[in-house]
Design a protein around this motif. Structure first.
Motif, PDB file in Angstrom:
ATOM      1  N   GLU A 145     -10.840   6.079  -7.279  1.00 54.00           N
ATOM      2  CA  GLU A 145     -10.088   4.944  -7.091  1.00 54.00           C
ATOM      3  C   GLU A 145     -10.933   3.785  -7.998  1.00 54.00           C
ATOM      4  O   GLU A 145     -12.089   3.987  -8.220  1.00 54.00           O
ATOM      5  CB  GLU A 145     -10.193   4.291  -5.719  1.00 54.00           C
ATOM      6  N   SER A 146     -10.143   2.974  -8.434  1.00 57.54           N
ATOM      7  CA  SER A 146     -10.818   1.964  -9.563  1.00 57.54           C
ATOM      8  C   SER A 146     -10.550   0.559  -8.638  1.00 57.54           C
ATOM      9  O   SER A 146      -9.858   0.392  -8.215  1.00 57.54           O
ATOM     10  CB  SER A 146     -10.562   1.952 -10.707  1.00 57.54           C
ATOM     11  N   TYR A 147     -11.677  -0.512  -8.906  1.00 54.24           N
ATOM     12  CA  TYR A 147     -11.514  -1.673  -8.555  1.00 54.24           C
ATOM     13  C   TYR A 147     -11.571  -2.808  -9.458  1.00 54.24           C
ATOM     14  O   TYR A 147     -12.377  -2.541 -10.517  1.00 54.24           O
ATOM     15  CB  TYR A 147     -12.689  -1.906  -7.580  1.00 54.24           C
ATOM     16  N   HIS A 154       0.193   3.733  -2.842  1.00 55.56           N
ATOM     17  CA  HIS A 154      -0.979   4.293  -2.713  1.00 55.56           C
ATOM     18  C   HIS A 154      -1.290   5.202  -1.568  1.00 55.56           C
ATOM     19  O   HIS A 154      -1.886   6.219  -1.551  1.00 55.56           O
ATOM     20  CB  HIS A 154      -2.105   3.037  -2.472  1.00 55.56           C
ATOM     21  N   SER A 184      -9.344  -3.241  -4.961  1.00 61.02           N
ATOM     22  CA  SER A 184      -8.612  -1.770  -5.495  1.00 61.02           C
ATOM     23  C   SER A 184      -7.507  -2.225  -6.313  1.00 61.02           C
ATOM     24  O   SER A 184      -6.649  -3.224  -6.266  1.00 61.02           O
ATOM     25  CB  SER A 184      -8.142  -1.026  -4.375  1.00 61.02           C
ATOM     26  N   THR A 185      -7.499  -1.524  -7.490  1.00 57.95           N
ATOM     27  CA  THR A 185      -6.352  -1.876  -8.626  1.00 57.95           C
ATOM     28  C   THR A 185      -4.958  -1.638  -8.055  1.00 57.95           C
ATOM     29  O   THR A 185      -4.048  -1.782  -8.301  1.00 57.95           O
ATOM     30  CB  THR A 185      -6.391  -0.963  -9.659  1.00 57.95           C
ATOM     31  N   TRP A 186      -4.814  -0.626  -6.896  1.00 54.12           N
ATOM     32  CA  TRP A 186      -3.823  -0.268  -6.222  1.00 54.12           C
ATOM     33  C   TRP A 186      -3.258  -1.655  -5.524  1.00 54.12           C
ATOM     34  O   TRP A 186      -1.944  -1.837  -5.495  1.00 54.12           O
ATOM     35  CB  TRP A 186      -3.817   0.760  -4.917  1.00 54.12           C
ATOM     36  N   CYS A 219      -2.372   8.932  -2.126  1.00 55.21           N
ATOM     37  CA  CYS A 219      -3.801   9.396  -1.587  1.00 55.21           C
ATOM     38  C   CYS A 219      -3.546  10.147  -0.332  1.00 55.21           C
ATOM     39  O   CYS A 219      -4.192  11.146  -0.155  1.00 55.21           O
ATOM     40  CB  CYS A 219      -4.357   8.094  -1.452  1.00 55.21           C
ATOM     41  N   GLU A 264       0.958  -1.124  -0.122  1.00 56.46           N
ATOM     42  CA  GLU A 264       0.119   0.003   0.019  1.00 56.46           C
ATOM     43  C   GLU A 264       1.012   1.285  -0.032  1.00 56.46           C
ATOM     44  O   GLU A 264       0.379   2.393   0.017  1.00 56.46           O
ATOM     45  CB  GLU A 264      -0.929   0.298   1.013  1.00 56.46           C
ATOM     46  N   CYS A 271      -5.757  11.450  -4.722  1.00 53.16           N
ATOM     47  CA  CYS A 271      -6.514  10.235  -5.146  1.00 53.16           C
ATOM     48  C   CYS A 271      -8.103  10.294  -5.144  1.00 53.16           C
ATOM     49  O   CYS A 271      -8.739  10.325  -4.070  1.00 53.16           O
ATOM     50  CB  CYS A 271      -6.127   9.135  -4.065  1.00 53.16           C
TER      51      CYS A 271
END
Length: 151
Positions: A72-74, A59, A80-82, A63, A56, A69
């Motif tokens: 966020e995308s999933y 991220h 989470s794509t992170w 963020c 993380e 941030c």
């Protein structure tokens, strides 16, 4: 800031520390896909919490520390794509056959995580970074000053 949120479903909200207080109980926002709390890599036991926390790091920097941030995308699995891409890389790495290649990659991977850990520490504790800079550079500057004065 502290706020109360009531929601239905399964959530793993992002927090800079990876920890949450739920009903008075300190819990992790990370999960382990294994039945154990740690994994052995080359004979060393490393907690899933630490690995997830280091994953993380980018991220957290973007963020939390930079505050940029927004969306966020999933993945379709809700990860989470992170987290999804480093997780995929880690699974690939751990599923490689044992040998020199895997061992080398694990050492590099653990080294990167350790560097992230050090950087994360200094971001959370800027006073520690200031102390290290002060104790390192002040003696060097004093030596240079003495050398110039003695010339």
């Amino acid at each position: 800031s502290i706020e109360t949120i009531t929601s239905k479903g399964v959530y793993a909200p992002f927090t800079p520390s990876g920890r949450l207080l739920v009903n008075g109980i300190l819990v992790s926002s990370f999960i382990s896909l294994e039945n154990t709390s740690s994994i052995k890599i080359m004979g060393v036991s490393i907690s899933h919490q630490w690995i997830a926390h280091m994953f993380e790091f980018p991220h957290r920097v973007v963020c939390h520390y930079l505050g940029s941030c927004l969306n966020e995308s999933y993945t379709k699995e809700g990860i989470s794509t992170w987290v999804a891409y480093p997780l995929h890389l880690a699974h690939w790495l751990l599923n490689l056959p044992n040998g020199f290649f895997k061992s080398t990659l694990l050492v590099v991977f653990c080294g990167i995580l350790c560097v992230c850990n050090i950087l994360d520490f200094f971001l959370r504790m800027p006073v520690a970074l200031s102390c290290i800079i002060f104790t390192t550079f002040v003696p060097l500057l004093r030596m240079q000053f003495r050398e110039k004065r003695n010339m």
